[in-house]
Design a protein around this motif. Structure first.
Motif, PDB file in Angstrom:
ATOM      1  N   VAL A 136      60.870  -3.089  43.485  1.00 55.10           N
ATOM      2  CA  VAL A 136      59.669  -2.386  44.194  1.00 55.10           C
ATOM      3  C   VAL A 136      59.953  -2.007  45.338  1.00 55.10           C
ATOM      4  O   VAL A 136      59.645  -0.666  45.680  1.00 55.10           O
ATOM      5  CB  VAL A 136      58.434  -3.581  44.518  1.00 55.10           C
ATOM      6  N   GLU A 137      60.907  -2.351  46.319  1.00 53.64           N
ATOM      7  CA  GLU A 137      61.447  -1.748  47.582  1.00 53.64           C
ATOM      8  C   GLU A 137      62.120  -0.585  47.088  1.00 53.64           C
ATOM      9  O   GLU A 137      62.034   0.456  47.960  1.00 53.64           O
ATOM     10  CB  GLU A 137      62.198  -2.836  48.358  1.00 53.64           C
ATOM     11  N   GLU A 138      63.041  -0.548  46.064  1.00 50.35           N
ATOM     12  CA  GLU A 138      63.755   0.544  45.798  1.00 50.35           C
ATOM     13  C   GLU A 138      62.765   1.784  45.057  1.00 50.35           C
ATOM     14  O   GLU A 138      63.265   2.831  45.686  1.00 50.35           O
ATOM     15  CB  GLU A 138      64.802   0.144  44.558  1.00 50.35           C
ATOM     16  N   LYS A 139      61.813   1.237  44.532  1.00 50.93           N
ATOM     17  CA  LYS A 139      61.092   2.423  44.114  1.00 50.93           C
ATOM     18  C   LYS A 139      60.366   3.129  45.458  1.00 50.93           C
ATOM     19  O   LYS A 139      60.088   4.205  45.392  1.00 50.93           O
ATOM     20  CB  LYS A 139      60.051   1.939  43.181  1.00 50.93           C
ATOM     21  N   ASP A 140      59.577   2.373  46.215  1.00 52.11           N
ATOM     22  CA  ASP A 140      59.157   2.803  47.298  1.00 52.11           C
ATOM     23  C   ASP A 140      60.235   3.699  48.189  1.00 52.11           C
ATOM     24  O   ASP A 140      59.773   4.604  48.643  1.00 52.11           O
ATOM     25  CB  ASP A 140      58.661   1.590  48.260  1.00 52.11           C
ATOM     26  N   THR A 141      61.288   3.399  48.462  1.00 56.64           N
ATOM     27  CA  THR A 141      62.303   3.733  49.083  1.00 56.64           C
ATOM     28  C   THR A 141      62.662   5.467  48.415  1.00 56.64           C
ATOM     29  O   THR A 141      62.733   6.407  48.910  1.00 56.64           O
ATOM     30  CB  THR A 141      63.709   3.400  49.300  1.00 56.64           C
ATOM     31  N   GLU A 142      62.603   5.474  46.986  1.00 58.99           N
ATOM     32  CA  GLU A 142      63.095   6.579  46.272  1.00 58.99           C
ATOM     33  C   GLU A 142      61.607   7.542  46.496  1.00 58.99           C
ATOM     34  O   GLU A 142      61.913   8.752  46.584  1.00 58.99           O
ATOM     35  CB  GLU A 142      63.259   6.194  44.676  1.00 58.99           C
ATOM     36  N   GLN A 143      60.543   6.958  46.354  1.00 61.69           N
ATOM     37  CA  GLN A 143      59.135   7.712  46.404  1.00 61.69           C
ATOM     38  C   GLN A 143      59.166   8.425  47.990  1.00 61.69           C
ATOM     39  O   GLN A 143      58.749   9.394  48.131  1.00 61.69           O
ATOM     40  CB  GLN A 143      58.077   6.996  46.204  1.00 61.69           C
ATOM     41  N   ASP A 144      59.401   7.481  48.842  1.00 62.20           N
ATOM     42  CA  ASP A 144      59.663   8.018  50.354  1.00 62.20           C
ATOM     43  C   ASP A 144      60.367   9.195  50.589  1.00 62.20           C
ATOM     44  O   ASP A 144      59.989  10.348  51.064  1.00 62.20           O
ATOM     45  CB  ASP A 144      59.829   6.765  51.368  1.00 62.20           C
ATOM     46  N   PHE A 145      61.762   8.943  50.013  1.00 61.50           N
ATOM     47  CA  PHE A 145      62.768  10.251  50.214  1.00 61.50           C
ATOM     48  C   PHE A 145      62.193  11.372  49.393  1.00 61.50           C
ATOM     49  O   PHE A 145      62.280  12.566  49.949  1.00 61.50           O
ATOM     50  CB  PHE A 145      63.931   9.794  49.440  1.00 61.50           C
ATOM     51  N   ALA A 146      61.720  11.336  48.149  1.00 60.40           N
ATOM     52  CA  ALA A 146      61.098  12.418  47.506  1.00 60.40           C
ATOM     53  C   ALA A 146      60.068  13.070  48.209  1.00 60.40           C
ATOM     54  O   ALA A 146      60.051  14.186  48.202  1.00 60.40           O
ATOM     55  CB  ALA A 146      60.554  11.975  45.976  1.00 60.40           C
ATOM     56  N   SER A 179      59.694  13.062  51.532  1.00 60.68           N
ATOM     57  CA  SER A 179      60.230  13.788  52.700  1.00 60.68           C
ATOM     58  C   SER A 179      60.943  14.933  52.503  1.00 60.68           C
ATOM     59  O   SER A 179      61.098  15.661  53.149  1.00 60.68           O
ATOM     60  CB  SER A 179      60.937  12.650  53.418  1.00 60.68           C
ATOM     61  N   ALA A 180      61.439  14.958  51.226  1.00 56.98           N
ATOM     62  CA  ALA A 180      62.387  16.012  50.430  1.00 56.98           C
ATOM     63  C   ALA A 180      61.438  17.374  50.174  1.00 56.98           C
ATOM     64  O   ALA A 180      61.923  18.291  49.831  1.00 56.98           O
ATOM     65  CB  ALA A 180      63.410  15.738  49.876  1.00 56.98           C
ATOM     66  N   GLY A 181      59.896  16.995  50.160  1.00 57.28           N
ATOM     67  CA  GLY A 181      59.061  18.009  49.613  1.00 57.28           C
ATOM     68  C   GLY A 181      58.912  17.757  48.006  1.00 57.28           C
ATOM     69  O   GLY A 181      58.472  18.791  47.513  1.00 57.28           O
ATOM     70  N   TYR A 182      59.525  16.833  47.163  1.00 57.09           N
ATOM     71  CA  TYR A 182      59.214  16.828  45.804  1.00 57.09           C
ATOM     72  C   TYR A 182      57.955  15.811  45.693  1.00 57.09           C
ATOM     73  O   TYR A 182      57.943  14.948  46.413  1.00 57.09           O
ATOM     74  CB  TYR A 182      60.372  16.205  45.226  1.00 57.09           C
ATOM     75  N   ASN A 183      57.408  15.864  44.556  1.00 57.64           N
ATOM     76  CA  ASN A 183      56.118  14.899  44.383  1.00 57.64           C
ATOM     77  C   ASN A 183      56.937  14.370  43.193  1.00 57.64           C
ATOM     78  O   ASN A 183      57.701  14.845  42.307  1.00 57.64           O
ATOM     79  CB  ASN A 183      54.817  15.866  44.020  1.00 57.64           C
ATOM     80  N   GLY A 184      56.132  13.254  42.727  1.00 57.47           N
ATOM     81  CA  GLY A 184      56.504  12.249  41.684  1.00 57.47           C
ATOM     82  C   GLY A 184      56.500  12.798  40.320  1.00 57.47           C
ATOM     83  O   GLY A 184      57.118  12.776  39.518  1.00 57.47           O
ATOM     84  N   ILE A 185      55.435  13.514  40.266  1.00 61.39           N
ATOM     85  CA  ILE A 185      55.118  14.307  39.160  1.00 61.39           C
ATOM     86  C   ILE A 185      56.219  15.359  38.448  1.00 61.39           C
ATOM     87  O   ILE A 185      56.788  15.450  37.395  1.00 61.39           O
ATOM     88  CB  ILE A 185      53.781  14.964  38.955  1.00 61.39           C
ATOM     89  N   THR A 186      56.801  15.968  39.698  1.00 61.81           N
ATOM     90  CA  THR A 186      57.821  17.050  39.190  1.00 61.81           C
ATOM     91  C   THR A 186      59.210  16.440  38.819  1.00 61.81           C
ATOM     92  O   THR A 186      59.697  16.749  37.735  1.00 61.81           O
ATOM     93  CB  THR A 186      58.069  17.924  40.378  1.00 61.81           C
ATOM     94  N   LEU A 187      59.360  15.312  39.824  1.00 63.42           N
ATOM     95  CA  LEU A 187      60.882  14.472  39.101  1.00 63.42           C
ATOM     96  C   LEU A 187      60.518  13.862  37.961  1.00 63.42           C
ATOM     97  O   LEU A 187      61.370  13.690  37.373  1.00 63.42           O
ATOM     98  CB  LEU A 187      60.945  13.611  40.446  1.00 63.42           C
ATOM     99  N   LEU A 216      69.911  17.654  44.179  1.00 66.60           N
ATOM    100  CA  LEU A 216      69.261  16.525  43.387  1.00 66.60           C
ATOM    101  C   LEU A 216      70.330  15.907  42.447  1.00 66.60           C
ATOM    102  O   LEU A 216      71.421  16.261  42.363  1.00 66.60           O
ATOM    103  CB  LEU A 216      68.369  17.269  42.376  1.00 66.60           C
ATOM    104  N   GLN A 217      70.286  14.904  42.524  1.00 65.31           N
ATOM    105  CA  GLN A 217      71.125  13.720  41.590  1.00 65.31           C
ATOM    106  C   GLN A 217      70.203  13.290  40.252  1.00 65.31           C
ATOM    107  O   GLN A 217      69.667  12.434  40.418  1.00 65.31           O
ATOM    108  CB  GLN A 217      71.773  12.782  42.350  1.00 65.31           C
ATOM    109  N   VAL A 218      70.524  14.004  39.362  1.00 67.81           N
ATOM    110  CA  VAL A 218      69.760  13.582  37.982  1.00 67.81           C
ATOM    111  C   VAL A 218      70.778  12.745  37.320  1.00 67.81           C
ATOM    112  O   VAL A 218      72.022  13.253  36.937  1.00 67.81           O
ATOM    113  CB  VAL A 218      69.373  15.105  37.390  1.00 67.81           C
ATOM    114  N   LYS A 219      70.456  11.567  36.837  1.00 67.25           N
ATOM    115  CA  LYS A 219      70.850  10.725  36.084  1.00 67.25           C
ATOM    116  C   LYS A 219      71.027  11.283  34.614  1.00 67.25           C
ATOM    117  O   LYS A 219      70.128  11.954  34.281  1.00 67.25           O
ATOM    118  CB  LYS A 219      70.513   9.478  35.947  1.00 67.25           C
ATOM    119  N   GLY A 220      72.296  11.431  33.899  1.00 68.94           N
ATOM    120  CA  GLY A 220      72.222  11.855  32.464  1.00 68.94           C
ATOM    121  C   GLY A 220      72.648  13.526  32.374  1.00 68.94           C
ATOM    122  O   GLY A 220      73.136  13.950  31.238  1.00 68.94           O
ATOM    123  N   LEU A 221      73.029  14.067  33.596  1.00 67.06           N
ATOM    124  CA  LEU A 221      73.447  15.256  33.508  1.00 67.06           C
ATOM    125  C   LEU A 221      74.929  15.080  33.699  1.00 67.06           C
ATOM    126  O   LEU A 221      75.928  14.822  34.441  1.00 67.06           O
ATOM    127  CB  LEU A 221      72.942  16.185  34.425  1.00 67.06           C
TER     128      LEU A 221
END
Length: 165
Positions: A44-54, A56-64, A160-165
């Motif tokens: 849960v903490e990791e997800k919150d950190t990722e969402q906060d970073f997104a 702050s960087a101007g990305y929304n969760g739906i886009t990512l 961005l760091q996209v897993k799978g690329l």
């Protein structure tokens, strides 16, 4: 008799070794439940950190999320292509997710190089679709490699760091 005497030291070593084995903690339900709760808390903490970073960087969760889904679909099409199933590839890359993925990728591209890479990537995806529909395995493979290469350039150009690329 000699055989028994020669195995006696081995038995002493085996007894000492068994004393080094700790008790089985898997049977301690309280400890296991505490470990599971701690792991869940870290997730849960990791997800919150990722969402906060997104955010702050101007990305929304739906886009990512759309980008992650697009990368997964493209990876699936690569697996189908590797297996030689061009009809599945054609069906997969001509689906509605491609347009959604392009829209999300365009919104994240922040500079001219990233925008150019997005354009090149989706041109390659279009070539992948048409090659797969024609049954051109070689052309489809070249288009797939081009799409992945362009998406890697786009991701690095967009930060961005996209897993799978």
């Amino acid at each position: 008799m000699a055989a028994m005497l020669s195995t006696a030291p081995l038995l002493l070593i085996a007894q000492r070794a068994s004393a080094l084995i700790p008790a089985n903690d898997d049977e301690d339900e309280e400890l296991v439940s505490k470990a599971k709760a701690n792991r869940q808390k870290r997730i849960v903490e990791e997800k919150d950190t990722e969402q906060d970073f997104a955010k702050s960087a101007g990305y929304n969760g739906i886009t990512l999320l759309t980008i992650e889904r697009g990368v997964k679909k493209l990876a699936k099409s690569g697996s189908e292509l590797e297996a030689g199933d061009l009809s599945s590839v054609a069906k997969l890359v001509s689906d509605s997710w491609v347009a959604e993925f392009k829209k999300a990728a365009d919104s994240v591209a922040t500079n001219a190089n990233a925008k150019s890479a997005v354009s090149s990537a989706f041109s390659s995806i279009s070539k992948l679709s048409s090659s797969a529909q024609r049954g051109d395995s070689s052309g489809a493979k070249q288009a797939f490699v081009g799409a992945v290469s362009s998406l890697q350039s786009w991701a690095s150009g967009s930060g961005l760091q996209v897993k799978g690329l």
